[in-house]
Design an enzyme around this catalytic site. Sequence first.
Site, PDB file in Angstrom:
ATOM      1  N   ARG A 219     -14.622   4.750  -5.091  1.00 37.96           N
ATOM      2  CA  ARG A 219     -14.594   3.372  -5.567  1.00 37.96           C
ATOM      3  C   ARG A 219     -15.983   2.755  -5.414  1.00 37.96           C
ATOM      4  NH1 ARG A 219     -12.503   0.550  -2.307  1.00 37.96           N
ATOM      5  NH2 ARG A 219     -11.765   2.048  -0.762  1.00 37.96           N
TER       6      ARG A 219
ATOM      7  N   TYR B  73     -13.415   7.945 -11.922  1.00 38.24           N
ATOM      8  CA  TYR B  73     -12.871   8.235 -10.590  1.00 38.24           C
ATOM      9  C   TYR B  73     -11.593   7.425 -10.324  1.00 38.24           C
ATOM     10  CZ  TYR B  73     -11.745   7.887  -5.745  1.00 38.24           C
ATOM     11  OH  TYR B  73     -11.014   7.866  -4.585  1.00 38.24           O
TER      12      TYR B  73
ATOM     13  N   LYS C 259      -5.125   0.433  -7.278  1.00 33.16           N
ATOM     14  CA  LYS C 259      -5.784  -0.643  -6.534  1.00 33.16           C
ATOM     15  C   LYS C 259      -5.953  -1.895  -7.398  1.00 33.16           C
ATOM     16  CE  LYS C 259      -5.584   1.721  -2.975  1.00 33.16           C
ATOM     17  NZ  LYS C 259      -6.426   2.494  -2.140  1.00 33.16           N
TER      18      LYS C 259
ATOM     19  N   HIS D 212      -2.046  -2.998   1.444  1.00 33.36           N
ATOM     20  CA  HIS D 212      -2.580  -1.624   1.508  1.00 33.36           C
ATOM     21  C   HIS D 212      -1.899  -0.919   2.682  1.00 33.36           C
ATOM     22  CE1 HIS D 212      -6.504   1.025   1.667  1.00 33.36           C
ATOM     23  NE2 HIS D 212      -5.556   1.581   0.957  1.00 33.36           N
TER      24      HIS D 212
ATOM     25  N   SER E  18      -9.097   2.604   3.958  1.00 33.75           N
ATOM     26  CA  SER E  18      -9.169   3.835   3.175  1.00 33.75           C
ATOM     27  C   SER E  18      -9.611   5.013   4.041  1.00 33.75           C
ATOM     28  CB  SER E  18     -10.150   3.648   2.022  1.00 33.75           C
ATOM     29  OG  SER E  18      -9.739   2.552   1.234  1.00 33.75           O
TER      30      SER E  18
ATOM     31  N   CYS F 254      -8.223   6.377   6.585  1.00 34.65           N
ATOM     32  CA  CYS F 254      -8.030   6.188   8.030  1.00 34.65           C
ATOM     33  C   CYS F 254      -6.647   6.617   8.492  1.00 34.65           C
ATOM     34  CB  CYS F 254      -8.289   4.743   8.412  1.00 34.65           C
ATOM     35  SG  CYS F 254     -10.033   4.318   8.339  1.00 34.65           S
TER      36      CYS F 254
ATOM     37  N   ASP G  28       0.375   4.474   0.562  1.00 34.38           N
ATOM     38  CA  ASP G  28      -0.836   3.694   0.278  1.00 34.38           C
ATOM     39  C   ASP G  28      -0.586   2.205   0.011  1.00 34.38           C
ATOM     40  OD1 ASP G  28      -3.738   3.875  -0.021  1.00 34.38           O
ATOM     41  OD2 ASP G  28      -3.445   3.477  -2.149  1.00 34.38           O
TER      42      ASP G  28
ATOM     43  N   ARG H 123      -9.674  14.649  -3.801  1.00 29.87           N
ATOM     44  CA  ARG H 123      -8.296  14.152  -3.714  1.00 29.87           C
ATOM     45  C   ARG H 123      -7.317  15.045  -4.467  1.00 29.87           C
ATOM     46  NH1 ARG H 123      -7.374   8.720  -1.317  1.00 29.87           N
ATOM     47  NH2 ARG H 123      -9.440   8.148  -0.564  1.00 29.87           N
TER      48      ARG H 123
END
Length: 592
Positions: free
Chosen positions: A69, A198, A207, A227, A249, A251, A278, A377
Amino acid sequence: MTNNKYVLDWIDEMAKMTNPDKIVWIDGSKEQTEALRAEAVATGELFKLNEEKLPNCYLHRTAVNDVARVEDRTFICTPTKEEAGPLNNWMEPSECYEKLSKIYKGSMKGRTMYVIPYSMSIVGSPFAKIGIELTDSIYVVLNMLIMTRAGKTVIDALAPDDNTFIKGLHSKADLDETKRYICHFPQDNTIWSVNSGYGGNVLLGKKCFALRIASYLGRKEGWMAEHMLILGVEYPNGEIKYLTAAFPSACGKTNLAMLIPPQIYREKGYKVWCVGDDIAWLRVGKDGRLWAVNPENGFFGVAPGTNEKSNPNALATTRQDTIFTNVVHNLDDNTVWWEGLNNDPPKNAVDWKGNKWDYRKYDKKDKSTCGAHPNSRFTSMAINCPCVSPKFNDPEGVPISAIVFGGRRAKTAPLVYQSRNWDNGVFVGSIMASETTAAAAGAVGVVRRDPMAMLPFAGYNMGDYFKHWIDMGKKIAKKPLIFNVNWFRTDDEGNFIWPGFGDNLRVLLWILARTEGKVDAVETPIGFVPRPSDINIEGLDITEDTVKELLTVDKAVWREEVPGIRAFYDKIGDTVPEELRDELALLESKLK
Ligand code: GTP
Ligand code: SPV
Ligand code: MN
């Protein structure tokens, strides 16, 4: 596909600007999806992987300059700058439309514009909201077909006079990073994304819609978009308790959401069910409790570090029907690999950049030698997850007993603590800080404030967002309790002290026991921590002394935090609610 005039006029307008050769509606059928996969393979956009070992799996590589991002190129374009607030980039809406129109002009020439009708949350749920994404990328189409409920059933659910759908326009254009923009116009239900390929920049349901636009709508309509992961802990007696957790993000949301209980708990019959990894949409139910759904239909998870030990459920989920992005391609058996998968890197391999990769040059400390990008990912279907919750498709969602905040803090935050009450819990979320990760472009490992893990995702002024949290507390008769966790405390050599992963269940069980008043706690200046003996360490190779150390709240260290928190609040300014200023003063007095 539809006779909704708003949809048709908008597509017309966008097509006039971007000038695609043709327009194709995505219907969600197997035939169309298969044809698109075949086309992407033919053009080299996707590689088909070993059908025996990884059935229906594909590999994709993004441009080298386009792997995460881009927070500095992400804008909230509300009519006034105040609405976006000082923590968001802001552009005046008409100026932004004009600027981006020039970039979009003719950008789809020679390409197809795909029209993807999709629903966030299951069609028919009181939570559900419809979006349409226009894109010139087959990769985006195939990802959206995994990440959302997409296709004909969704457009059929949109009434002919409904103009509330979220209008998303995406063009890869020429992937020019100096002209890359991810822009949100919440007042127009509109998202414009250009010059990226991406995930978080281009899968507009995720998002852009489900957090930025949805948080704006949630404030207007009295609900919340967060989130957060959602998981259920099943007890040996069959009872299931649900909690949500907001971590920044990369974590640990995906890992926690799919955790496998340590053996001693498995033997007793404990299970963990994944509802989401998420994003959570939260509403107050008729029963006065807070209810959550995961608006997504799949996982866009971090690959590196995912393995048979850390997250076997995620690994199993990725073994079919998955699109891998920016991982290592093993040419010997046409499979994939990433750092942390196992100790057996492929000898004949291509790295995420598409270059021949020599595993012998890999140095753990030098990210530039990695075969897979640190933010590589997998895009996988939730229903392929062995621990997917039976409530995953329940339109009503699940009732939430606890809200957990957390981040990467090497020193300050204890393993777990409980806030004193709702407002204090909102304060705890608002002062979250965490080390930055590879999920966003920029430096990694720098501590920054990331309130509620929403710094990059709140679609309006952070102070107003805090106020919305305070206000929601007044509407929830049976409030979840609010906690903070930190799996990432390190010793003097920088090693993680807490074993983490599956063993995090030990902490979740204390949290849930607190929600039922079944266990005591010790009061500290920041809130309640467990008595060390209440964190079960049976089967672990750490001692109660280590737990004690993990639970210490060092007053001196916390006193040093206060000016940073105050400076952060001052940066947000007058919109920080009085309640939180009071909480800060209270913390300061308790630390004296
Ligand atoms: P986004 O998808 O970016 O929002 O991230 P996420 O919060 O879902 O993060 P994820 O679960 O993918 O974890 C990212 C990284 O954290 C991985 O490298 C994990 O190995 C690591 N991680 C997750 N849980 C733990 C834990 O309990 N302890 C330690 N030490 N590392 C963890
Ligand atoms: C995150 O960065 O928090 C993610 C990945 O979950 S992305 O969808 O790229 O935002
Ligand atoms: Mn995320």
